[in-house]
Motif scaffolding. Structure first.
Motif, PDB file in Angstrom:
ATOM      1  N   ASP A 120       0.828  -1.199   0.000  1.00  0.00           N
ATOM      2  CA  ASP A 120       0.000   0.000   0.000  1.00  0.00           C
ATOM      3  C   ASP A 120       0.866   1.254   0.000  1.00  0.00           C
ATOM      4  O   ASP A 120       0.556   2.245  -0.675  1.00  0.00           O
ATOM      5  N   VAL A 121       1.984   1.218   0.742  1.00  0.00           N
ATOM      6  CA  VAL A 121       2.915   2.356   0.759  1.00  0.00           C
ATOM      7  C   VAL A 121       3.495   2.572  -0.641  1.00  0.00           C
ATOM      8  O   VAL A 121       3.505   3.681  -1.171  1.00  0.00           O
ATOM      9  N   ALA A 122       4.007   1.505  -1.216  1.00  0.00           N
ATOM     10  CA  ALA A 122       4.646   1.611  -2.528  1.00  0.00           C
ATOM     11  C   ALA A 122       3.670   2.108  -3.590  1.00  0.00           C
ATOM     12  O   ALA A 122       4.042   2.884  -4.474  1.00  0.00           O
ATOM     13  N   LEU A 123       2.434   1.700  -3.482  1.00  0.00           N
ATOM     14  CA  LEU A 123       1.460   2.043  -4.518  1.00  0.00           C
ATOM     15  C   LEU A 123       0.816   3.407  -4.316  1.00  0.00           C
ATOM     16  O   LEU A 123      -0.067   3.793  -5.086  1.00  0.00           O
ATOM     17  N   THR A 124       1.258   4.164  -3.282  1.00  0.00           N
ATOM     18  CA  THR A 124       0.794   5.546  -3.174  1.00  0.00           C
ATOM     19  C   THR A 124       1.162   6.308  -4.437  1.00  0.00           C
ATOM     20  O   THR A 124       0.419   7.177  -4.900  1.00  0.00           O
ATOM     21  N   PHE A 125       2.324   5.965  -4.986  1.00  0.00           N
ATOM     22  CA  PHE A 125       2.772   6.579  -6.246  1.00  0.00           C
ATOM     23  C   PHE A 125       1.773   6.304  -7.370  1.00  0.00           C
ATOM     24  O   PHE A 125       1.384   7.187  -8.115  1.00  0.00           O
ATOM     25  N   GLN A 126       1.347   5.054  -7.486  1.00  0.00           N
ATOM     26  CA  GLN A 126       0.434   4.687  -8.568  1.00  0.00           C
ATOM     27  C   GLN A 126      -0.914   5.360  -8.389  1.00  0.00           C
ATOM     28  O   GLN A 126      -1.564   5.733  -9.368  1.00  0.00           O
ATOM     29  N   SER A 163       9.874  12.949  -6.609  1.00  0.00           N
ATOM     30  CA  SER A 163      11.075  13.129  -7.412  1.00  0.00           C
ATOM     31  C   SER A 163      11.165  12.120  -8.549  1.00  0.00           C
ATOM     32  O   SER A 163      10.554  11.047  -8.505  1.00  0.00           O
ATOM     33  N   ALA A 164      11.964  12.481  -9.552  1.00  0.00           N
ATOM     34  CA  ALA A 164      12.224  11.561 -10.655  1.00  0.00           C
ATOM     35  C   ALA A 164      12.911  10.300 -10.145  1.00  0.00           C
ATOM     36  O   ALA A 164      12.673   9.201 -10.659  1.00  0.00           O
ATOM     37  N   ASP A 165      13.743  10.430  -9.115  1.00  0.00           N
ATOM     38  CA  ASP A 165      14.426   9.267  -8.538  1.00  0.00           C
ATOM     39  C   ASP A 165      13.418   8.288  -7.935  1.00  0.00           C
ATOM     40  O   ASP A 165      13.575   7.073  -8.054  1.00  0.00           O
ATOM     41  N   ARG A 166      12.392   8.827  -7.287  1.00  0.00           N
ATOM     42  CA  ARG A 166      11.384   7.941  -6.692  1.00  0.00           C
ATOM     43  C   ARG A 166      10.589   7.224  -7.781  1.00  0.00           C
ATOM     44  O   ARG A 166      10.257   6.044  -7.642  1.00  0.00           O
ATOM     45  N   PHE A 167      10.310   7.939  -8.845  1.00  0.00           N
ATOM     46  CA  PHE A 167       9.618   7.305  -9.965  1.00  0.00           C
ATOM     47  C   PHE A 167      10.462   6.161 -10.539  1.00  0.00           C
ATOM     48  O   PHE A 167       9.959   5.075 -10.800  1.00  0.00           O
ATOM     49  N   GLU A 168      11.743   6.425 -10.730  1.00  0.00           N
ATOM     50  CA  GLU A 168      12.639   5.398 -11.248  1.00  0.00           C
ATOM     51  C   GLU A 168      12.729   4.222 -10.286  1.00  0.00           C
ATOM     52  O   GLU A 168      12.736   3.061 -10.701  1.00  0.00           O
ATOM     53  N   CYS A 169      12.764   4.521  -8.991  1.00  0.00           N
ATOM     54  CA  CYS A 169      12.792   3.463  -7.975  1.00  0.00           C
ATOM     55  C   CYS A 169      11.544   2.597  -8.064  1.00  0.00           C
ATOM     56  O   CYS A 169      11.616   1.365  -8.014  1.00  0.00           O
ATOM     57  N   MET A 170      10.391   3.228  -8.233  1.00  0.00           N
ATOM     58  CA  MET A 170       9.143   2.469  -8.317  1.00  0.00           C
ATOM     59  C   MET A 170       9.119   1.582  -9.547  1.00  0.00           C
ATOM     60  O   MET A 170       8.669   0.433  -9.491  1.00  0.00           O
ATOM     61  N   MET A 171       9.612   2.084 -10.655  1.00  0.00           N
ATOM     62  CA  MET A 171       9.672   1.281 -11.876  1.00  0.00           C
ATOM     63  C   MET A 171      10.551   0.049 -11.660  1.00  0.00           C
ATOM     64  O   MET A 171      10.196  -1.063 -12.066  1.00  0.00           O
ATOM     65  N   THR A 172      11.685   0.254 -11.001  1.00  0.00           N
ATOM     66  CA  THR A 172      12.611  -0.852 -10.743  1.00  0.00           C
ATOM     67  C   THR A 172      12.007  -1.852  -9.771  1.00  0.00           C
ATOM     68  O   THR A 172      12.100  -3.077  -9.969  1.00  0.00           O
ATOM     69  N   LEU A 173      11.383  -1.345  -8.711  1.00  0.00           N
ATOM     70  CA  LEU A 173      10.776  -2.225  -7.715  1.00  0.00           C
ATOM     71  C   LEU A 173       9.705  -3.118  -8.338  1.00  0.00           C
ATOM     72  O   LEU A 173       9.634  -4.317  -8.066  1.00  0.00           O
ATOM     73  N   THR A 174       8.865  -2.517  -9.157  1.00  0.00           N
ATOM     74  CA  THR A 174       7.779  -3.284  -9.781  1.00  0.00           C
ATOM     75  C   THR A 174       8.323  -4.352 -10.713  1.00  0.00           C
ATOM     76  O   THR A 174       7.781  -5.464 -10.786  1.00  0.00           O
ATOM     77  N   ALA A 175       9.405  -4.033 -11.408  1.00  0.00           N
ATOM     78  CA  ALA A 175      10.008  -5.007 -12.318  1.00  0.00           C
ATOM     79  C   ALA A 175      10.674  -6.141 -11.555  1.00  0.00           C
ATOM     80  O   ALA A 175      10.694  -7.292 -12.017  1.00  0.00           O
ATOM     81  N   ASP A 176      11.210  -5.844 -10.361  1.00  0.00           N
ATOM     82  CA  ASP A 176      11.997  -6.834  -9.621  1.00  0.00           C
ATOM     83  C   ASP A 176      11.176  -7.681  -8.647  1.00  0.00           C
ATOM     84  O   ASP A 176      11.627  -8.745  -8.224  1.00  0.00           O
ATOM     85  N   SER A 177      10.006  -7.201  -8.259  1.00  0.00           N
ATOM     86  CA  SER A 177       9.212  -7.892  -7.237  1.00  0.00           C
ATOM     87  C   SER A 177       7.910  -8.422  -7.824  1.00  0.00           C
ATOM     88  O   SER A 177       7.051  -7.633  -8.243  1.00  0.00           O
ATOM     89  N   ASP A 178       7.750  -9.729  -7.838  1.00  0.00           N
ATOM     90  CA  ASP A 178       6.492 -10.320  -8.312  1.00  0.00           C
ATOM     91  C   ASP A 178       5.327  -9.898  -7.420  1.00  0.00           C
ATOM     92  O   ASP A 178       4.207  -9.700  -7.893  1.00  0.00           O
ATOM     93  N   THR A 179       5.602  -9.750  -6.119  1.00  0.00           N
ATOM     94  CA  THR A 179       4.557  -9.356  -5.179  1.00  0.00           C
ATOM     95  C   THR A 179       4.043  -7.964  -5.494  1.00  0.00           C
ATOM     96  O   THR A 179       2.830  -7.719  -5.539  1.00  0.00           O
ATOM     97  N   LEU A 180       4.982  -7.045  -5.729  1.00  0.00           N
ATOM     98  CA  LEU A 180       4.568  -5.675  -6.017  1.00  0.00           C
ATOM     99  C   LEU A 180       3.935  -5.567  -7.393  1.00  0.00           C
ATOM    100  O   LEU A 180       2.986  -4.803  -7.593  1.00  0.00           O
ATOM    101  N   LEU A 181       4.428  -6.329  -8.354  1.00  0.00           N
ATOM    102  CA  LEU A 181       3.812  -6.330  -9.681  1.00  0.00           C
ATOM    103  C   LEU A 181       2.366  -6.796  -9.593  1.00  0.00           C
ATOM    104  O   LEU A 181       1.469  -6.199 -10.199  1.00  0.00           O
ATOM    105  N   ALA A 182       2.133  -7.846  -8.815  1.00  0.00           N
ATOM    106  CA  ALA A 182       0.759  -8.333  -8.634  1.00  0.00           C
ATOM    107  C   ALA A 182      -0.112  -7.269  -7.978  1.00  0.00           C
ATOM    108  O   ALA A 182      -1.270  -7.065  -8.365  1.00  0.00           O
ATOM    109  N   GLY A 183       0.456  -6.565  -6.993  1.00  0.00           N
ATOM    110  CA  GLY A 183      -0.289  -5.491  -6.338  1.00  0.00           C
ATOM    111  C   GLY A 183      -0.598  -4.357  -7.290  1.00  0.00           C
ATOM    112  O   GLY A 183      -1.683  -3.781  -7.248  1.00  0.00           O
TER     113      GLY A 183
END
Length: 221
Positions: A73-79, A122-142
């Motif tokens: 839920d924290v990570a997806l505040t961005f989305q 920030s642009a860095d946070r956006f890039e971090c979120m893109m990387t996290l979603t690509a690397d984590s099946d759990t977050l991708l599913a979320g």
């Protein structure tokens, strides 16, 4: 000497404390998000725990759960913010613009804003979120689940632009489903790097251009 009597606040004596409480809540929520993304960047999403996020802000896990249901839920505040911005951008497109053109320009515009750090994070946070979603099946599913839940809002926005009732017209449902699929296809293309796209805005623009041109391709023989 005449004493000056402080002017009463028009909303009543409880307004100031309530405002302070609300500001404190907002600060705590922001601190939790900031701490979470620092830890996600350092350790990865899956390796970060709720306890670590709470400890970084010097609050209890119980306090964390007052603000968020989970670390997903924290990570997806961005989305959530990205989705709201996209709907607003779509609403601002000219009324006579074809629906897929309007969606393309709204989505690509928001992607560019994210990449430039112009959407409140920030642009860095956006890039971090893109990387996290690509690397984590759990977050991708979320992320996919979140998009699915928002589909009804996208459908309604598209139906409003088309001037139709989604209760009796399949078209806005088809367009909304296609929008979600195209966006995730663009994100996956960037994550894998196999198609040569380096940014989400570039990949999204290409994906929606394909939809504008039509996807009823002839079979190649």
């Amino acid at each position: 000497m005449t004493a000056t009597v402080p002017e009463a606040h028009p909303a009543g004596p409880g307004t100031h404390p309530a405002g302070r409480r609300e500001r404190k809540k907002q600060r705590t929520r922001k601190a939790l998000v900031d701490a979470a993304f620092r830890l996600f960047a350092e350790k990865g999403f899956d390796a970060t725990t709720v306890e670590e996020i709470a400890d970084a802000v010097d609050v209890s896990s119980r306090t964390f759960f007052r603000y968020f249901a989970s670390k997903e839920d924290v990570a997806l505040t961005f989305q959530e913010e990205q989705h709201a911005a996209m709907l607003a951008a779509l609403n601002d497109r000219p009324a006579d613009e074809p629906i897929m053109t309007a969606v393309r320009r709204a989505v690509v515009g928001i992607a560019v804003a994210c990449e430039r750090g112009e959407l409140g994070f920030s642009a860095d946070r956006f890039e971090c979120m893109m990387t996290l979603t690509a690397d984590s099946d759990t977050l991708l599913a979320g992320s996919l689940e979140h998009a699915q839940k928002k589909q009804v809002l996208i459908t309604r926005a598209i139906a409003d632009r088309m001037g139709v009732d989604p209760a009796g017209d399949l078209r806005p449902h088809v367009v909304a489903s296609t929008v979600i699929a195209a966006f995730h296809a663009a994100a996956e293309a960037v994550a894998t790097g196999t198609l040569g796209y380096s940014t989400l805005s570039e990949a999204a623009d290409a994906a929606f251009q394909l939809l504008e041109e039509g996807v009823n391709y002839p079979t190649e023989r």
